[in-house]
Design a protein around this motif. Structure first.
Motif, PDB file in Angstrom:
ATOM      1  N   VAL A 613       0.835  -1.205   0.000  1.00 24.13           N
ATOM      2  CA  VAL A 613       0.000   0.000   0.000  1.00 24.13           C
ATOM      3  C   VAL A 613       0.865   1.248   0.000  1.00 24.13           C
ATOM      4  N   ALA A 614       2.016   1.193   0.647  1.00 24.38           N
ATOM      5  CA  ALA A 614       2.896   2.370   0.718  1.00 24.38           C
ATOM      6  C   ALA A 614       3.300   2.839  -0.670  1.00 24.38           C
ATOM      7  N   LEU A 615       3.620   1.911  -1.551  1.00 25.34           N
ATOM      8  CA  LEU A 615       4.012   2.311  -2.905  1.00 25.34           C
ATOM      9  C   LEU A 615       2.810   2.811  -3.688  1.00 25.34           C
ATOM     10  N   MET A 616       1.625   2.240  -3.466  1.00 25.12           N
ATOM     11  CA  MET A 616       0.432   2.747  -4.131  1.00 25.12           C
ATOM     12  C   MET A 616       0.212   4.214  -3.772  1.00 25.12           C
ATOM     13  N   LYS A 617       0.381   4.527  -2.502  1.00 21.70           N
ATOM     14  CA  LYS A 617       0.204   5.924  -2.073  1.00 21.70           C
ATOM     15  C   LYS A 617       1.260   6.831  -2.697  1.00 21.70           C
ATOM     16  N   THR A 618       2.467   6.311  -2.839  1.00 25.97           N
ATOM     17  CA  THR A 618       3.542   7.089  -3.444  1.00 25.97           C
ATOM     18  C   THR A 618       3.243   7.407  -4.905  1.00 25.97           C
ATOM     19  N   LEU A 619       2.667   6.432  -5.614  1.00 26.77           N
ATOM     20  CA  LEU A 619       2.399   6.610  -7.041  1.00 26.77           C
ATOM     21  C   LEU A 619       1.183   7.495  -7.315  1.00 26.77           C
ATOM     22  N   SER A 620       0.287   7.592  -6.357  1.00 29.87           N
ATOM     23  CA  SER A 620      -0.898   8.431  -6.549  1.00 29.87           C
ATOM     24  C   SER A 620      -0.523   9.905  -6.474  1.00 29.87           C
ATOM     25  N   THR A 621      -1.119  10.694  -7.354  1.00 29.28           N
ATOM     26  CA  THR A 621      -0.871  12.138  -7.343  1.00 29.28           C
ATOM     27  C   THR A 621      -1.967  12.898  -6.598  1.00 29.28           C
ATOM     28  N   ALA A 622      -2.937  12.174  -6.064  1.00 26.40           N
ATOM     29  CA  ALA A 622      -4.045  12.826  -5.364  1.00 26.40           C
ATOM     30  C   ALA A 622      -3.619  13.299  -3.983  1.00 26.40           C
ATOM     31  N   ARG A 623      -4.216  14.412  -3.542  1.00 28.61           N
ATOM     32  CA  ARG A 623      -4.092  14.790  -2.133  1.00 28.61           C
ATOM     33  C   ARG A 623      -4.836  13.732  -1.325  1.00 28.61           C
ATOM     34  N   MET A 624      -4.323  13.419  -0.155  1.00 27.85           N
ATOM     35  CA  MET A 624      -4.827  12.236   0.514  1.00 27.85           C
ATOM     36  C   MET A 624      -5.002  12.456   2.005  1.00 27.85           C
ATOM     37  N   ALA A 625      -6.128  11.968   2.516  1.00 26.29           N
ATOM     38  CA  ALA A 625      -6.361  11.917   3.959  1.00 26.29           C
ATOM     39  C   ALA A 625      -6.806  10.501   4.287  1.00 26.29           C
ATOM     40  N   SER A 626      -6.249   9.930   5.340  1.00 21.92           N
ATOM     41  CA  SER A 626      -6.570   8.553   5.695  1.00 21.92           C
ATOM     42  C   SER A 626      -6.973   8.492   7.155  1.00 21.92           C
TER      43      SER A 626
END
Length: 638
Positions: A613-626
């Motif tokens: 999941v860490a790499l998925m978050k890295t590849l996403s360009t979206a602003r993110m809140a979890s």
């Protein structure tokens, strides 16, 4: 806090879009895809073509299952007990199947001077695994008839469960967790069974040129795969297990019987063909309750496998027999098995059934490798193995900032997510308004019905917030929805593929007490797909429609399993913001308890060695809140 459908009714003014239950598109679609795959399966027209394809097919099976071979690994057989009978003796043993991992087993050794033929017996889904009554019976029949019989506990079953002495089902979310580390339950079993053949061949009292294999149900499935990959098996009898791979789609089967991507490159007839020209006899039951193993399905496979046997000049080496019984390994089957093995492995008789000797099954505890449940730590469970192997396969390269590396990872993630069709919009229907919400249905050219609710902002803004939940829109947070409305955004509540009003009633019925999405997740993997991939496809077609409505800024609020789909979607599609609730922080296995916190849709083959999941978050360009990130067992990560 998740709300019930009643709360959605208070917030949104309604809980359903559709006036009536539509036809089960998913069941129909997947069955159609499986039928097409069966029809397109290549049947070789000449021997030369088949011999080339045979090696390619074997390598693909090895690749997809993760099966390993360890021919030079010491067996380290340890005997923990022995039972002496008049005509044979039973040894309770454990032996090494992969480095530092041991399996529990029983060796049935006939009295007298060998060498004897050897037979590996693989069990299905019966309590006590190898020590179940029917597998004891098969082993006793063989031992009294001059065979060395080896019964082995399948991976995660019998004495190899999470807690010593406590039975558990080795499939469902537990067995599927192996996919996440790049393995499969089928591959784990095959690795063990190849090592079991190594053990038989190592025994001085066994003729290593005369090895057979048999098993029932899931054990019959193991027998087929073992004989296909290990040419030391000279004669094989899979019992109540052969049907078609097509019939596995939208039916009830275990993940131990699942070949990932299987229907994208083969059918069961080709796997049987891998055994040619060696001897193979298939047993099926006329009264079997599982459609996957109906004799009619077996006969379809048999007809095509027979063509391969004919090319190999061995038509007489393939046969089948139907019994007027239910699912099992009944005495009449045992008698047929004995006569056939005598003919194939001893060269006596004509293969007809022989009366079986008398059998007397023993208490399971007497046959236990660890009767006091104090097993060695090397007898690893699925939970142990997933924890250990998952930590070894962490890809540290994803911390490097390298464009070529990231581009490669984006492409390889598509392979993990699996095939996903491009949904083409046929039309979008408005079914009416209620309390400010528009009841909408997006219909695709393929016939899929995608229901959603739309709260259109009176300010005609171009920002949209899309809400998704793996339990459907009825389970969304009313607080989050109301906040989006107050922020004057356009709000979309969407039922994704297999959820809410887009659910498959047939799949839910087949699931029964198993975790949700058991049927759909298994079926998707057979077809080279994943549930998360299907969800990404739904999000992509919705985004197309939203752009037609003037959407310029898209926020996706996603819950639990759908949070992973939203992440994947945002890697390949412009997404301004992701709000993730109860998303797994990592796919790493943490504990057996609460393994069903996430449903079966969560699993992605090879996701951990890919980068997690860490790499998925890295590849996403979206602003993110979890919010409330969790472990795979649902524990909130502080």
């Amino acid at each position: 806090m998740l709300m019930s459908s009643g709360v959605l009714g208070q917030t949104a003014g309604l809980s359903h879009v559709l006036d009536s239950q539509p036809a089960d598109f998913i069941a129909q679609h997947y069955r159609s895809l499986a039928a097409k795959a069966f029809q397109e399966a290549v049947i070789p027209s000449n021997k030369e073509f088949w011999l080339k394809q045979k090696n390619v097919l074997k390598q693909r099976i090895i690749q997809e299952t993760g099966v390993q071979r360890y021919p030079n690994l010491p067996l380290e057989i340890k005997e923990t007990g022995m039972i002496v009978k008049t005509e044979y003796r039973i040894k309770n043993i454990r032996f090494q199947t992969r480095p530092g991992v041991y399996a529990t087993a029983n060796l049935y050794i006939p009295e007298g001077k060998g060498p004897f033929p050897g037979v590996l017996i693989t069990h299905g889904h019966w309590p006590d695994g190898r020590r179940a009554v029917i597998f004891q019976e098969v082993a006793q029949v063989l031992a009294q008839s001059g065979y060395v019989a080896l019964t082995i506990d399948a991976w995660g079953a019998g004495e190899r469960c999470t807690i010593a002495g406590e039975q558990e089902y080795h499939g469902a979310n537990l067995g599927a967790s192996l996919f996440n580390i790049g393995q499969s339950l089928l591959g784990m079993q095959l690795t063990d069974n190849i090592r079991a053949v190594d053990l038989l061949c190592s025994l001085p009292g066994v003729d290593s040129t005369k090895i057979g294999a048999t098993g029932s149900s899931g054990g019959g499935n193991q027998t087929m795969w073992l004989a296909a990959l290990d040419e030391r098996i000279k004669a094989a009898i899979p019992v109540v297990s052969v049907g078609t791979f097509q019939s596995y789609v939208m039916n009830s089967n275990c993940v131990c019987e699942l070949l990932p991507h299987g229907l994208s490159f083969t059918e069961e007839s080709a796997v049987l063909g891998l055994i040619a020209p060696r001897a193979l006899k298939v047993f099926n039951a006329n009264q079997d309750a599982n459609p996957s193993f109906f004799p009619a399905e077996m006969l379809r496979t048999y007809a095509n496998a027979r063509k391969i046997y004919a090319l190999m000049g061995a038509k007489e080496q393939l046969s089948y027999q139907r019994f007027d019984t239910g699912h099992g390994y009944w005495p009449v089957m045992q008698e047929a098995m004995l006569g056939w093995f005598d003919h194939q492995l001893k060269g006596i008789g004509d293969g007809s059934a022989k009366p079986r000797p008398s059998v007397l099954p023993l208490p399971a505890k007497d046959l236990a490798t660890y009767p006091d449940n104090q097993r060695e730590k090397e007898v690893a469970s699925t939970a142990d193995f997933c924890r250990q192997e998952g930590s070894k396969s962490l890809d540290i390269n994803h911390f490097k900032i390298d464009k070529a590396y990231f581009d490669g990872k984006r492409e390889s993630l598509k392979q993990i997510i699996g095939t996903r069709e491009i949904r083409v919009i046929k039309r979008v229907d408005k079914l009416g308004d209620q309390d400010g919400w528009r009841r909408m249905v997006l219909r695709t050219m393929a016939g899929q019905t995608i229901p959603f609710l739309w709260y259109a902002s009176r300010n005609k803004v171009t920002s949209y917030q899309l809400f998704i939940h793996s339990q459907g829109k009825d389970s969304l947070s009313s607080e989050a929805i109301e906040k989006a409305i107050q922020n004057k955004e356009n709000v979309i509540l969407l039922d994704l593929w297999g959820t809410g009003e887009q659910a498959s009633p047939e799949a839910q019925q087949i699931d029964g007490r198993l975790p949700p999405f058991h049927t759909l997740a298994r079926s998707a993997l057979w077809l080279g797909r994943t549930v998360i991939g299907e969800w990404v496809a739904d999000l992509e077609v919705m985004q197309k429609w939203l752009k037609q409505q003037g959407c310029e800024k898209l926020t996706i609020s996603a819950y639990k399993e759908t949070a992973v789909a939203a992440l994947a979607f945002s890697i390949w599609n412009k997404t301004d913001r992701l709000i993730l609730y109860d998303c797994p922080k990592s796919y790493h296995f943490d504990q057996r308890d609460s393994i069903d916190y996430y449903n079966m849709a969560i699993h992605l083959p090879g996701i951990i060695p890919w980068g997690d999941v860490a790499l998925m978050k890295t590849l996403s360009t979206a602003r993110m809140a979890s919010y409330r990130e969790r472990t795979m067992s649902g524990r909130v990560v502080e």
